[in-house]
Scaffold this motif. Structure first.
Motif, PDB file in Angstrom:
ATOM      1  N   PHE A  36       0.862  -1.184   0.000  1.00  0.00           N
ATOM      2  CA  PHE A  36       0.000   0.000   0.000  1.00  0.00           C
ATOM      3  C   PHE A  36       0.893   1.227   0.000  1.00  0.00           C
ATOM      4  O   PHE A  36       1.973   1.214   0.593  1.00  0.00           O
ATOM      5  N   ALA A  37       0.465   2.268  -0.675  1.00  0.00           N
ATOM      6  CA  ALA A  37       1.263   3.499  -0.711  1.00  0.00           C
ATOM      7  C   ALA A  37       0.354   4.714  -0.597  1.00  0.00           C
ATOM      8  O   ALA A  37      -0.746   4.729  -1.154  1.00  0.00           O
ATOM      9  N   LEU A  38       0.813   5.714   0.117  1.00  0.00           N
ATOM     10  CA  LEU A  38       0.077   6.975   0.196  1.00  0.00           C
ATOM     11  C   LEU A  38       0.796   8.027  -0.633  1.00  0.00           C
ATOM     12  O   LEU A  38       0.951   9.174  -0.222  1.00  0.00           O
ATOM     13  N   GLY A  39       1.245   7.616  -1.796  1.00  0.00           N
ATOM     14  CA  GLY A  39       1.960   8.483  -2.729  1.00  0.00           C
ATOM     15  C   GLY A  39       3.139   7.714  -3.284  1.00  0.00           C
ATOM     16  O   GLY A  39       3.547   6.691  -2.710  1.00  0.00           O
ATOM     17  N   PRO A  40       3.702   8.203  -4.418  1.00  0.00           N
ATOM     18  CA  PRO A  40       4.798   7.457  -5.048  1.00  0.00           C
ATOM     19  C   PRO A  40       6.040   7.311  -4.164  1.00  0.00           C
ATOM     20  O   PRO A  40       6.838   6.403  -4.348  1.00  0.00           O
ATOM     21  N   ARG A  41       6.168   8.219  -3.171  1.00  0.00           N
ATOM     22  CA  ARG A  41       7.335   8.122  -2.270  1.00  0.00           C
ATOM     23  C   ARG A  41       6.916   7.644  -0.888  1.00  0.00           C
ATOM     24  O   ARG A  41       7.660   7.830   0.075  1.00  0.00           O
ATOM     25  N   ALA A  42       5.751   7.072  -0.782  1.00  0.00           N
ATOM     26  CA  ALA A  42       5.278   6.707   0.558  1.00  0.00           C
ATOM     27  C   ALA A  42       4.676   5.304   0.622  1.00  0.00           C
ATOM     28  O   ALA A  42       3.497   5.142   0.937  1.00  0.00           O
ATOM     29  N   ILE A  44       3.824   2.308   2.676  1.00  0.00           N
ATOM     30  CA  ILE A  44       3.627   2.327   4.128  1.00  0.00           C
ATOM     31  C   ILE A  44       3.500   0.916   4.694  1.00  0.00           C
ATOM     32  O   ILE A  44       3.200  -0.026   3.968  1.00  0.00           O
TER      33      ILE A  44
ATOM     34  N   ALA B  30       1.373   6.195 -10.176  1.00  0.00           N
ATOM     35  CA  ALA B  30       2.000   7.319  -9.473  1.00  0.00           C
ATOM     36  C   ALA B  30       1.027   8.467  -9.249  1.00  0.00           C
ATOM     37  O   ALA B  30       1.191   9.258  -8.328  1.00  0.00           O
ATOM     38  N   PHE B  32      -1.979   8.218  -8.248  1.00  0.00           N
ATOM     39  CA  PHE B  32      -3.042   7.835  -7.312  1.00  0.00           C
ATOM     40  C   PHE B  32      -2.449   7.428  -5.962  1.00  0.00           C
ATOM     41  O   PHE B  32      -1.309   7.001  -5.879  1.00  0.00           O
ATOM     42  N   LEU B  33      -3.278   7.495  -4.947  1.00  0.00           N
ATOM     43  CA  LEU B  33      -2.908   6.874  -3.686  1.00  0.00           C
ATOM     44  C   LEU B  33      -3.420   5.434  -3.719  1.00  0.00           C
ATOM     45  O   LEU B  33      -4.343   5.106  -4.453  1.00  0.00           O
ATOM     46  N   MET B 169       5.595   8.601   5.713  1.00  0.00           N
ATOM     47  CA  MET B 169       5.166   9.507   4.632  1.00  0.00           C
ATOM     48  C   MET B 169       6.091  10.711   4.471  1.00  0.00           C
ATOM     49  O   MET B 169       5.828  11.581   3.647  1.00  0.00           O
ATOM     50  N   GLU B 172       7.230  11.851   1.012  1.00  0.00           N
ATOM     51  CA  GLU B 172       6.091  12.304   0.211  1.00  0.00           C
ATOM     52  C   GLU B 172       5.624  13.681   0.707  1.00  0.00           C
ATOM     53  O   GLU B 172       5.367  14.587  -0.093  1.00  0.00           O
ATOM     54  N   ALA B 175       8.006  16.293  -0.459  1.00  0.00           N
ATOM     55  CA  ALA B 175       7.837  16.601  -1.885  1.00  0.00           C
ATOM     56  C   ALA B 175       6.625  17.509  -2.098  1.00  0.00           C
ATOM     57  O   ALA B 175       6.671  18.461  -2.881  1.00  0.00           O
ATOM     58  N   ARG B 176       5.550  17.221  -1.368  1.00  0.00           N
ATOM     59  CA  ARG B 176       4.344  18.050  -1.491  1.00  0.00           C
ATOM     60  C   ARG B 176       4.626  19.477  -0.999  1.00  0.00           C
ATOM     61  O   ARG B 176       4.216  20.450  -1.615  1.00  0.00           O
ATOM     62  N   LEU B 232      -5.653  11.462   5.984  1.00  0.00           N
ATOM     63  CA  LEU B 232      -4.325  10.938   5.629  1.00  0.00           C
ATOM     64  C   LEU B 232      -4.365  10.120   4.336  1.00  0.00           C
ATOM     65  O   LEU B 232      -3.377  10.047   3.611  1.00  0.00           O
TER      66      LEU B 232
END
Lengths: 233, 278
Positions: A36-42, A44, B30, B32-33, B169, B172, B175-176, B232
């Protein structure tokens, strides 16, 4: 409700949490790490729960709640930052999950294209008729020429007879004509909408004999009863 | 005179395609979450799960790769009816590379899936794709699909370790932040939800979780237990949470606080590929 011993068994990727009675596993779930990811860099550290179930004879004793509580404690101890699960909003387990702080994050929305309307609607009805045959004999001798008229597509003519439905080239005089948006008809056929709701909301119109409409509504409601009885806990 | 582009052709999966397929998925997801980035090995593993057919080794024909001039530009996974009572083919994945031609590629893949479904006697094609993807929405409109509204299938989540999750996170969030007008904003932000709390330090576009010390934060927010996962996981905007009285902000300039939170936790579309479900 009495407290019981909840056991934990580590497997290769999954951990099984369960309650035994007389040497039998009667209530259980599995959990383990999932992608699971909460963004391309996250990416989790989510734990995914699956395989939740309680033997029907052992339901309503609070076993699932105790299994769930033990699993949540174990996952927290193992350092998972969040926990996720896939379920249905129409089953009793959904309420249990909410009690443990789970929130509906994403409700799936399907799209469909009917390639062969005659086959689609006929097979759907035949499937329901054969399921109904066991508990509702009133459908066995039901004979009806049914016309389905999607607002944006050509009509489909079906003959219901001897517990099955099949397409007919055209019905000179249908016993029952049902008119609705195609998506409404599909949702009715797939049990995503009750005919009662569709009728009350003005999503559907029918013409013909009231008895045929009553039977069709009863038939299309069958699937939903099965879903609602299918609670996991 | 402009040169005509080569046609997009669709073929079944071949050994070794996982590298290109993983790249396509990572590029597509990329935006999407939800979907986690994959390596070629993981992509293969996720498509070899027996209880989640089709699998690569049993049904390579159900894995459809779109190529233009020998380069993989998209793929689809199609589950076909196999005498199990189902009369519908299911498109479980449809991913395309970024590019001007992505709508064309997606259209070719979907047309191919429909053709396969027809040839196997399916009376309908069901899409288990991302309904929050504009590309999919446009494609279904053009190809005469009906959206059936919210179904009963739902993904639920809860946050068990707020500080740990925010720490995961941090890149991420950085980056945001650095891509926003608050890229040079400095401050300390406390987030509390029931018994859980976390402190974020924002410095020069970097975000990190720090221990809560005696010093006052620039501002602190209290979020309700119901709203925290929604916030979140990008399901609800900061403005919605605030207006629904599910968040209180203390200290500092409230308008700035809400703007910073909106940068860190934007509302974003979610994509949960079938191949990553459990």
């Amino acid at each position: 409700m009495s407290e019981v011993e909840v056991k934990i068994e580590k497997h290769d990727r999954w951990t099984r949490v369960f309650v035994e009675e007389e040497g039998r596993d009667v209530s259980h779930l599995n959990y383990g790490p999932v992608a699971f990811a909460l963004g391309p860099r996250a990416p989790i550290g989510m734990a995914g729960i699956g395989g939740v179930g309680t033997n029907p004879q052992y339901r309503r004793r609070g076993l699932a709640r105790q299994v769930f509580a033990r699993a949540m404690q174990a996952m927290a101890e193992e350092g998972y930052s969040c926990v996720g699960l896939h379920t249905g909003t129409d089953i009793v387990a959904h309420r249990l999950y909410r009690r443990f702080g789970f929130v509906d994050i994403f409700v799936h929305e399907p799209a469909v294209k009917v390639l062969d309307p005659e086959a689609f609607f006929a097979r759907g009805l035949t499937g329901r008729l054969s399921r109904a045959a066991e508990g509702a004999p009133e459908f066995a001798d039901w004979r009806c020429d049914l016309t389905l008229q999607p607002v944006e597509a050509q009509a489909v003519h079906l003959r219901i007879e001897s517990g099955a439905a099949e397409a007919t080239p055209s019905a000179a005089r249908a016993d029952l004509t049902v008119t609705a948006l195609r998506s409404i008809l599909i949702r009715l056929w797939w049990g995503m909408l009750t005919p009662q709701f569709a009728e009350a909301g003005g999503f559907i119109r029918w013409e013909g004999e009231a008895e045929h409409w009553r039977r069709l509504k009863a038939l299309l409601s069958l699937g939903r009863e099965v879903v609602n009885e299918g609670g996991e806990l | 005179m402009s040169q005509e582009r080569a046609r997009v052709v669709v073929r079944e999966y071949r050994e070794g395609d996982e590298k290109a397929a993983a790249e396509v998925l990572n590029q597509y997801a990329a935006g999407f979450l939800g979907a986690a980035p994959v390596t070629p090995e993981l992509w293969r593993e996720q498509h070899e799960v027996e209880w989640r057919p089709p699998t690569l080794s049993r049904r390579p024909d159900c894995f459809r790769l779109a190529e233009r001039e020998g380069v993989v530009v998209g793929y689809a996974v199609v589950r076909l009816p196999e005498g199990n009572g189902s009369q519908s083919a299911v498109v479980q994945e449809l991913c395309v590379r970024e590019g001007e031609d992505k709508e064309e590629v997606a259209g070719v893949l979907l047309a191919d899936a429909e053709e396969m479904a027809r040839s196997r006697g399916a009376s309908a094609v069901l899409l288990q794709l991302c309904h929050e993807d504009g590309l999919v929405r446009r494609l279904t409109q053009v190809r005469n699909y009906d959206w059936l509204g919210p179904g009963t299938g739902v993904f639920m989540a809860t946050v068990s370790d707020l500080a740990g999750l925010l720490d995961e996170m941090r890149e991420e969030l950085s980056a945001r932040l650095s891509a926003s007008k608050f890229g040079r904003w400095q401050g300390v932000l406390d987030i509390r939800c029931g018994e859980q709390s976390a402190r974020l330090e924002l410095v020069e576009g970097r975000v990190r979780v720090v221990e809560a010390e005696a010093a006052e934060p620039s501002f602190s927010v209290d979020v309700s237990a119901e709203a925290l996962p929604l916030l979140l996981f990008g399901r609800i905007s900061v403005g919605q949470v605030f207006l629904q009285d599910a968040m209180t902000v203390r200290g500092g300039d409230r308008e700035v606080a809400l703007e910073v939170l909106d940068v860190l936790f934007p509302q974003l579309p979610m994509y949960l590929p079938v191949s990553q479900s459990w």
